[in-house]
Design an enzyme around this catalytic site. Sequence first.
Site, PDB file in Angstrom:
ATOM      1  N   ASN A  23      -8.515  16.517 122.544  1.00 45.48           N
ATOM      2  CA  ASN A  23      -7.941  17.652 121.826  1.00 45.48           C
ATOM      3  C   ASN A  23      -8.715  18.935 122.160  1.00 45.48           C
ATOM      4  O   ASN A  23      -9.891  19.068 121.831  1.00 45.48           O
ATOM      5  CB  ASN A  23      -8.007  17.328 120.321  1.00 45.48           C
ATOM      6  CG  ASN A  23      -7.435  18.420 119.453  1.00 45.48           C
ATOM      7  OD1 ASN A  23      -7.636  19.600 119.705  1.00 45.48           O
ATOM      8  ND2 ASN A  23      -6.729  18.015 118.418  1.00 45.48           N
ATOM      9  N   PHE A  33      -4.777  24.732 115.829  1.00 49.42           N
ATOM     10  CA  PHE A  33      -3.897  23.659 116.297  1.00 49.42           C
ATOM     11  C   PHE A  33      -3.405  22.864 115.078  1.00 49.42           C
ATOM     12  O   PHE A  33      -3.790  23.141 113.936  1.00 49.42           O
ATOM     13  CB  PHE A  33      -4.643  22.731 117.278  1.00 49.42           C
ATOM     14  CG  PHE A  33      -5.767  21.962 116.647  1.00 49.42           C
ATOM     15  CD1 PHE A  33      -7.013  22.542 116.501  1.00 49.42           C
ATOM     16  CD2 PHE A  33      -5.579  20.665 116.168  1.00 49.42           C
ATOM     17  CE1 PHE A  33      -8.063  21.840 115.896  1.00 49.42           C
ATOM     18  CE2 PHE A  33      -6.622  19.954 115.572  1.00 49.42           C
ATOM     19  CZ  PHE A  33      -7.867  20.551 115.446  1.00 49.42           C
ATOM     20  N   THR A  85     -13.044  13.344 122.808  1.00 48.31           N
ATOM     21  CA  THR A  85     -11.738  13.837 122.358  1.00 48.31           C
ATOM     22  C   THR A  85     -10.956  14.406 123.535  1.00 48.31           C
ATOM     23  O   THR A  85     -11.545  14.887 124.501  1.00 48.31           O
ATOM     24  CB  THR A  85     -11.875  14.917 121.275  1.00 48.31           C
ATOM     25  OG1 THR A  85     -10.573  15.209 120.743  1.00 48.31           O
ATOM     26  CG2 THR A  85     -12.444  16.221 121.794  1.00 48.31           C
ATOM     27  N   ASP A 119     -12.891  11.582 113.746  1.00 46.83           N
ATOM     28  CA  ASP A 119     -11.504  11.322 113.423  1.00 46.83           C
ATOM     29  C   ASP A 119     -11.237  12.181 112.211  1.00 46.83           C
ATOM     30  O   ASP A 119     -12.068  12.288 111.305  1.00 46.83           O
ATOM     31  CB  ASP A 119     -11.240   9.851 113.125  1.00 46.83           C
ATOM     32  CG  ASP A 119      -9.746   9.582 113.183  1.00 46.83           C
ATOM     33  OD1 ASP A 119      -9.095   9.992 114.166  1.00 46.83           O
ATOM     34  OD2 ASP A 119      -9.193   8.991 112.235  1.00 46.83           O
ATOM     35  N   TYR A 156      -1.969  21.244 111.937  1.00 47.49           N
ATOM     36  CA  TYR A 156      -1.366  21.733 110.691  1.00 47.49           C
ATOM     37  C   TYR A 156      -1.900  23.105 110.273  1.00 47.49           C
ATOM     38  O   TYR A 156      -1.564  23.585 109.187  1.00 47.49           O
ATOM     39  CB  TYR A 156      -1.622  20.713 109.568  1.00 47.49           C
ATOM     40  CG  TYR A 156      -1.045  19.336 109.859  1.00 47.49           C
ATOM     41  CD1 TYR A 156       0.288  19.039 109.566  1.00 47.49           C
ATOM     42  CD2 TYR A 156      -1.822  18.335 110.445  1.00 47.49           C
ATOM     43  CE1 TYR A 156       0.818  17.783 109.834  1.00 47.49           C
ATOM     44  CE2 TYR A 156      -1.293  17.073 110.727  1.00 47.49           C
ATOM     45  CZ  TYR A 156       0.016  16.812 110.416  1.00 47.49           C
ATOM     46  OH  TYR A 156       0.553  15.568 110.695  1.00 47.49           O
TER      47      TYR A 156
HETATM   48  P1  IMP Z   1      -7.458  12.863 115.674  1.00 49.51           P
HETATM   49  O1  IMP Z   1      -7.615  13.567 116.982  1.00 49.51           O
HETATM   50  O2  IMP Z   1      -7.039  11.475 115.764  1.00 49.51           O
HETATM   51  O3  IMP Z   1      -8.666  13.055 114.812  1.00 49.51           O
HETATM   52  O4  IMP Z   1      -6.228  13.553 114.975  1.00 49.51           O
HETATM   53  C1  IMP Z   1      -6.413  14.557 114.123  1.00 49.51           C
HETATM   54  C2  IMP Z   1      -5.074  15.137 113.749  1.00 49.51           C
HETATM   55  O5  IMP Z   1      -5.233  15.646 112.423  1.00 49.51           O
HETATM   56  C3  IMP Z   1      -4.715  16.302 114.641  1.00 49.51           C
HETATM   57  O6  IMP Z   1      -3.864  15.932 115.677  1.00 49.51           O
HETATM   58  C4  IMP Z   1      -4.048  17.235 113.654  1.00 49.51           C
HETATM   59  O7  IMP Z   1      -2.726  16.852 113.492  1.00 49.51           O
HETATM   60  C5  IMP Z   1      -4.794  16.958 112.353  1.00 49.51           C
HETATM   61  N1  IMP Z   1      -5.975  17.838 112.237  1.00 49.51           N
HETATM   62  C6  IMP Z   1      -7.291  17.495 112.232  1.00 49.51           C
HETATM   63  N2  IMP Z   1      -8.094  18.561 112.110  1.00 49.51           N
HETATM   64  C7  IMP Z   1      -7.254  19.615 112.056  1.00 49.51           C
HETATM   65  C8  IMP Z   1      -7.495  21.013 111.945  1.00 49.51           C
HETATM   66  O8  IMP Z   1      -8.627  21.520 111.930  1.00 49.51           O
HETATM   67  N3  IMP Z   1      -6.394  21.774 111.902  1.00 49.51           N
HETATM   68  C9  IMP Z   1      -5.134  21.284 111.933  1.00 49.51           C
HETATM   69  N4  IMP Z   1      -4.857  19.996 112.075  1.00 49.51           N
HETATM   70  C10 IMP Z   1      -5.911  19.153 112.126  1.00 49.51           C
END
Ligand code: IMP
Length: 196
Positions: free
Chosen positions: A9, A150, A7, A69, A152
């Site tokens: 993130n 982060f 990731t 994901d 939502y």
């Molecule tokens: P991913 O990195 O493709 O899994 O994208 C996940 C997206 O879902 C993030 O960018 C957030 O917008 C949302 N998301 C997933 N988990 C969370 C969380 O724990 N809090 C807030 N938003 C989340």
Amino acid sequence: MKVVFATQNKGKSQEVKNLFEGTNIEIVSLADLGNDIDVEETGTTFYENALLKAKTIYEIYKMPVISDDSGLEIKQLGGRPGVYSARYAGENCTFDDNNKKVTEELKSYRQPHRAKFVSQAIYYDGKEILSFTGELPGRMIDKPRGNFGFGYDPIFIPDGFANTLAELTVEEKNMISHRAKSFELLRKELIKRIKK
Ligand code: IMP
């Protein structure tokens, strides 16, 4: 055992590192490896996207990889933003842009705006795929609150709480979150396998 977490993130990275603390599984993030690859999420399900990330990163490092994901599913929006959660307001949008779009769309619906976060956690070591799902039910509010977390988090109140996820510390969020649930199942399975 060293495992790469696929990731970019930082919020997720911090959460998952916390979850594996005190175990003999060391989580190395892509940032730790100086890798800024962003795997394009072309799948239509959380599972497909998580596996895509894990396989792509495995091919680079040939080390066991974990990935997730995740996303938010809002009932009144027919499950949106779902797999499009990260880029709901368009490519390169900010978390704030996404929150504004969701809030705007929910204006025409009555409260409560039921929703749930979903996390699909995957482990891949070149041969085997392990996969676990975690969910966190709650509701959306129309004014953001809190500075932690982060995505939502500022507009989501988990069931049984009065605070948004962004008003909880990372430790508090890790006691209830969708990701904590999916990675806890994954962590248990990995520890069981290491002991064998
Ligand atoms: P991913 O990195 O493709 O899994 O994208 C996940 C997206 O879902 C993030 O960018 C957030 O917008 C949302 N998301 C997933 N988990 C969370 C969380 O724990 N809090 C807030 N938003 C989340």
